[in-house]
Write a protein that holds these residues in place. Structure first.
Motif, PDB file in Angstrom:
ATOM      1  N   ASP A  72      19.051   1.313  16.310  1.00  0.00           N
ATOM      2  CA  ASP A  72      20.287   0.725  15.788  1.00  0.00           C
ATOM      3  C   ASP A  72      20.617   1.340  14.424  1.00  0.00           C
ATOM      4  OD1 ASP A  72      20.687  -0.899  17.997  1.00  0.00           O
ATOM      5  OD2 ASP A  72      19.945  -2.724  17.009  1.00  0.00           O
ATOM      6  N   THR A  73      19.596   1.516  13.584  1.00  0.00           N
ATOM      7  CA  THR A  73      19.813   2.118  12.267  1.00  0.00           C
ATOM      8  C   THR A  73      20.215   3.579  12.401  1.00  0.00           C
ATOM      9  OG1 THR A  73      18.374   0.549  11.157  1.00  0.00           O
ATOM     10  CG2 THR A  73      18.704   2.666  10.055  1.00  0.00           C
ATOM     11  N   ILE A  74      19.633   4.298  13.335  1.00  0.00           N
ATOM     12  CA  ILE A  74      20.028   5.686  13.572  1.00  0.00           C
ATOM     13  C   ILE A  74      21.522   5.747  13.864  1.00  0.00           C
ATOM     14  CG2 ILE A  74      19.847   7.613  15.207  1.00  0.00           C
ATOM     15  CD1 ILE A  74      16.825   6.788  15.440  1.00  0.00           C
ATOM     16  N   ARG A  75      21.990   4.872  14.701  1.00  0.00           N
ATOM     17  CA  ARG A  75      23.418   4.842  15.049  1.00  0.00           C
ATOM     18  C   ARG A  75      24.270   4.569  13.815  1.00  0.00           C
ATOM     19  NH1 ARG A  75      27.187   0.952  17.100  1.00  0.00           N
ATOM     20  NH2 ARG A  75      28.619   1.929  18.547  1.00  0.00           N
ATOM     21  N   THR A  76      23.863   3.594  13.008  1.00  0.00           N
ATOM     22  CA  THR A  76      24.596   3.235  11.789  1.00  0.00           C
ATOM     23  C   THR A  76      24.638   4.405  10.813  1.00  0.00           C
ATOM     24  OG1 THR A  76      24.008   0.907  12.040  1.00  0.00           O
ATOM     25  CG2 THR A  76      24.598   1.642   9.822  1.00  0.00           C
ATOM     26  N   VAL A  77      23.498   5.049  10.606  1.00  0.00           N
ATOM     27  CA  VAL A  77      23.408   6.165   9.668  1.00  0.00           C
ATOM     28  C   VAL A  77      24.200   7.367  10.190  1.00  0.00           C
ATOM     29  CG1 VAL A  77      21.809   7.842   8.647  1.00  0.00           C
ATOM     30  CG2 VAL A  77      21.261   5.403   8.625  1.00  0.00           C
ATOM     31  N   ALA A  78      24.110   7.647  11.474  1.00  0.00           N
ATOM     32  CA  ALA A  78      24.864   8.773  12.038  1.00  0.00           C
ATOM     33  C   ALA A  78      26.365   8.561  11.864  1.00  0.00           C
ATOM     34  CB  ALA A  78      24.508   8.968  13.509  1.00  0.00           C
ATOM     35  N   GLN A  79      26.840   7.342  12.026  1.00  0.00           N
ATOM     36  CA  GLN A  79      28.262   7.068  11.827  1.00  0.00           C
ATOM     37  C   GLN A  79      28.668   7.327  10.378  1.00  0.00           C
ATOM     38  OE1 GLN A  79      28.490   3.054  13.347  1.00  0.00           O
ATOM     39  NE2 GLN A  79      28.989   3.758  15.411  1.00  0.00           N
ATOM     40  N   ALA A  80      27.815   6.929   9.422  1.00  0.00           N
ATOM     41  CA  ALA A  80      28.110   7.159   8.006  1.00  0.00           C
ATOM     42  C   ALA A  80      28.057   8.649   7.677  1.00  0.00           C
ATOM     43  CB  ALA A  80      27.136   6.380   7.130  1.00  0.00           C
ATOM     44  N   LEU A  81      27.057   9.346   8.208  1.00  0.00           N
ATOM     45  CA  LEU A  81      26.966  10.791   7.993  1.00  0.00           C
ATOM     46  C   LEU A  81      28.182  11.499   8.581  1.00  0.00           C
ATOM     47  CD1 LEU A  81      23.192  11.356   8.813  1.00  0.00           C
ATOM     48  CD2 LEU A  81      24.272  11.725   6.587  1.00  0.00           C
ATOM     49  N   ASP A  82      28.612  11.059   9.740  1.00  0.00           N
ATOM     50  CA  ASP A  82      29.775  11.657  10.389  1.00  0.00           C
ATOM     51  C   ASP A  82      31.017  11.488   9.515  1.00  0.00           C
ATOM     52  OD1 ASP A  82      30.974  13.002  12.637  1.00  0.00           O
ATOM     53  OD2 ASP A  82      31.856  11.072  13.205  1.00  0.00           O
ATOM     54  N   LEU A  98      19.631   5.645   1.862  1.00  0.00           N
ATOM     55  CA  LEU A  98      20.998   5.623   2.369  1.00  0.00           C
ATOM     56  C   LEU A  98      21.374   4.262   2.922  1.00  0.00           C
ATOM     57  CD1 LEU A  98      20.879   8.955   4.409  1.00  0.00           C
ATOM     58  CD2 LEU A  98      21.720   8.623   2.064  1.00  0.00           C
ATOM     59  N   TYR A  99      20.407   3.598   3.540  1.00  0.00           N
ATOM     60  CA  TYR A  99      20.661   2.341   4.240  1.00  0.00           C
ATOM     61  C   TYR A  99      19.344   1.589   4.352  1.00  0.00           C
ATOM     62  CZ  TYR A  99      21.752  -0.887   8.053  1.00  0.00           C
ATOM     63  OH  TYR A  99      21.923  -1.999   8.814  1.00  0.00           O
ATOM     64  N   GLU A 100      19.430   0.267   4.294  1.00  0.00           N
ATOM     65  CA  GLU A 100      18.237  -0.561   4.449  1.00  0.00           C
ATOM     66  C   GLU A 100      18.647  -1.899   5.055  1.00  0.00           C
ATOM     67  OE1 GLU A 100      14.564  -2.280   1.696  1.00  0.00           O
ATOM     68  OE2 GLU A 100      16.186  -1.130   0.756  1.00  0.00           O
ATOM     69  N   ASP A 101      17.817  -2.397   5.944  1.00  0.00           N
ATOM     70  CA  ASP A 101      17.989  -3.751   6.457  1.00  0.00           C
ATOM     71  C   ASP A 101      16.614  -4.410   6.508  1.00  0.00           C
ATOM     72  OD1 ASP A 101      16.758  -2.883   8.873  1.00  0.00           O
ATOM     73  OD2 ASP A 101      18.680  -2.583   9.876  1.00  0.00           O
ATOM     74  N   GLU A 102      16.491  -5.521   7.174  1.00  0.00           N
ATOM     75  CA  GLU A 102      15.218  -6.261   7.187  1.00  0.00           C
ATOM     76  C   GLU A 102      14.071  -5.483   7.819  1.00  0.00           C
ATOM     77  OE1 GLU A 102      15.773 -10.022   9.061  1.00  0.00           O
ATOM     78  OE2 GLU A 102      17.214 -10.711   7.569  1.00  0.00           O
ATOM     79  N   ARG A 103      14.368  -4.592   8.767  1.00  0.00           N
ATOM     80  CA  ARG A 103      13.303  -3.933   9.532  1.00  0.00           C
ATOM     81  C   ARG A 103      13.198  -2.434   9.337  1.00  0.00           C
ATOM     82  NH1 ARG A 103      12.142  -6.224  15.172  1.00  0.00           N
ATOM     83  NH2 ARG A 103      10.284  -5.103  14.598  1.00  0.00           N
ATOM     84  N   THR A 104      14.238  -1.804   8.755  1.00  0.00           N
ATOM     85  CA  THR A 104      14.259  -0.346   8.672  1.00  0.00           C
ATOM     86  C   THR A 104      14.768   0.144   7.318  1.00  0.00           C
ATOM     87  OG1 THR A 104      16.511  -0.146   9.526  1.00  0.00           O
ATOM     88  CG2 THR A 104      14.724  -0.146  11.155  1.00  0.00           C
ATOM     89  N   VAL A 105      14.481   1.411   7.054  1.00  0.00           N
ATOM     90  CA  VAL A 105      15.020   2.109   5.885  1.00  0.00           C
ATOM     91  C   VAL A 105      15.419   3.516   6.332  1.00  0.00           C
ATOM     92  CG1 VAL A 105      14.560   2.976   3.554  1.00  0.00           C
ATOM     93  CG2 VAL A 105      13.453   0.881   4.320  1.00  0.00           C
ATOM     94  N   ALA A 106      16.555   3.985   5.833  1.00  0.00           N
ATOM     95  CA  ALA A 106      16.991   5.362   6.060  1.00  0.00           C
ATOM     96  C   ALA A 106      17.146   6.028   4.708  1.00  0.00           C
ATOM     97  CB  ALA A 106      18.311   5.385   6.818  1.00  0.00           C
ATOM     98  N   PHE A 107      16.667   7.263   4.612  1.00  0.00           N
ATOM     99  CA  PHE A 107      16.735   7.987   3.350  1.00  0.00           C
ATOM    100  C   PHE A 107      16.854   9.476   3.618  1.00  0.00           C
ATOM    101  CE2 PHE A 107      12.387   7.025   4.522  1.00  0.00           C
ATOM    102  CZ  PHE A 107      11.699   8.228   4.384  1.00  0.00           C
ATOM    103  N   LEU A 108      17.311  10.206   2.587  1.00  0.00           N
ATOM    104  CA  LEU A 108      17.424  11.651   2.730  1.00  0.00           C
ATOM    105  C   LEU A 108      16.038  12.286   2.777  1.00  0.00           C
ATOM    106  CD1 LEU A 108      20.334  12.511   0.257  1.00  0.00           C
ATOM    107  CD2 LEU A 108      20.424  12.450   2.770  1.00  0.00           C
ATOM    108  N   ASP A 109      15.873  13.255   3.671  1.00  0.00           N
ATOM    109  CA  ASP A 109      14.630  14.024   3.742  1.00  0.00           C
ATOM    110  C   ASP A 109      14.503  14.818   2.446  1.00  0.00           C
ATOM    111  OD1 ASP A 109      12.771  16.236   4.350  1.00  0.00           O
ATOM    112  OD2 ASP A 109      12.925  15.536   6.422  1.00  0.00           O
ATOM    113  N   GLU A 110      13.327  14.798   1.837  1.00  0.00           N
ATOM    114  CA  GLU A 110      13.159  15.519   0.568  1.00  0.00           C
ATOM    115  C   GLU A 110      13.080  17.033   0.747  1.00  0.00           C
ATOM    116  OE1 GLU A 110       8.355  15.286  -0.194  1.00  0.00           O
ATOM    117  OE2 GLU A 110       9.643  13.894  -1.234  1.00  0.00           O
ATOM    118  N   ASN A 111      12.902  17.486   1.973  1.00  0.00           N
ATOM    119  CA  ASN A 111      12.918  18.910   2.303  1.00  0.00           C
ATOM    120  C   ASN A 111      13.880  19.117   3.476  1.00  0.00           C
ATOM    121  OD1 ASN A 111      10.720  19.874   0.496  1.00  0.00           O
ATOM    122  ND2 ASN A 111       9.545  18.418   1.705  1.00  0.00           N
ATOM    123  N   PRO A 112      15.174  18.953   3.220  1.00  0.00           N
ATOM    124  CA  PRO A 112      16.131  18.922   4.329  1.00  0.00           C
ATOM    125  C   PRO A 112      16.346  20.275   5.003  1.00  0.00           C
ATOM    126  CG  PRO A 112      17.295  18.950   2.247  1.00  0.00           C
ATOM    127  CD  PRO A 112      15.824  18.811   1.917  1.00  0.00           C
TER     128      PRO A 112
END
Length: 135
Positions: A63-73, A19-33
């Protein structure tokens, strides 16, 4: 770590819906949501506990959690979120730090509840003093 599935995802070699990636983190969908949009946020560098590692790693992850939560919202319009990090051998078989970001809706069937008990004045004073002594 070659045998770590999350390290492979961080390296771009694993099978994940990123879903999102930067220099230090990656966010992705859980394969068993648990619900639609259930995402995981991981540090790219292998560590087992985001809270016990470097402060900069925890900052990057949250910081990535915040970014991803805003996109999910914006994309899914949930009623709220549950965000949690678990560590140690009692929490599962993934030994790479990860934080769950779970969009929530009324009656979604997700139960993130903790058994509660009363905290006595004496016990609260003792525990608070023991923790403050560590600072």
């Amino acid at each position: 770590m070659n045998d770590c599935a999350f390290c492979r995802i961080a390296d771009g070699e694993g099978d994940a819906r990123v879903l999102y990636e930067d220099e230090r983190t990656v966010a992705f969908l859980d394969e068993n949501p648990a619900v639609e949009g259930h995402a995981l946020v991981i540090p790219k560098a292998h560590c087992e506990d985001v809270l016990a590692g470097e402060a900069s790693t925890a900052t990057a992850v949250f910081d990535t959690i915040r970014t991803v939560a805003q996109a999910l919202d914006a994309a899914l319009d949930p009623e709220g979120f549950s965000v949690f990090h678990s560590s140690g051998p009692l929490v599962g078989n993934v030994e790479h730090a990860h934080v769950h970001v779970v969009p929530r809706r009324t009656d979604d069937g997700v139960h993130v509840s903790l058994p509660r008990r009363s905290l006595s004045e004496r016990e609260g004073t003792r525990i608070a003093a023991a923790i403050r002594a560590q600072f």
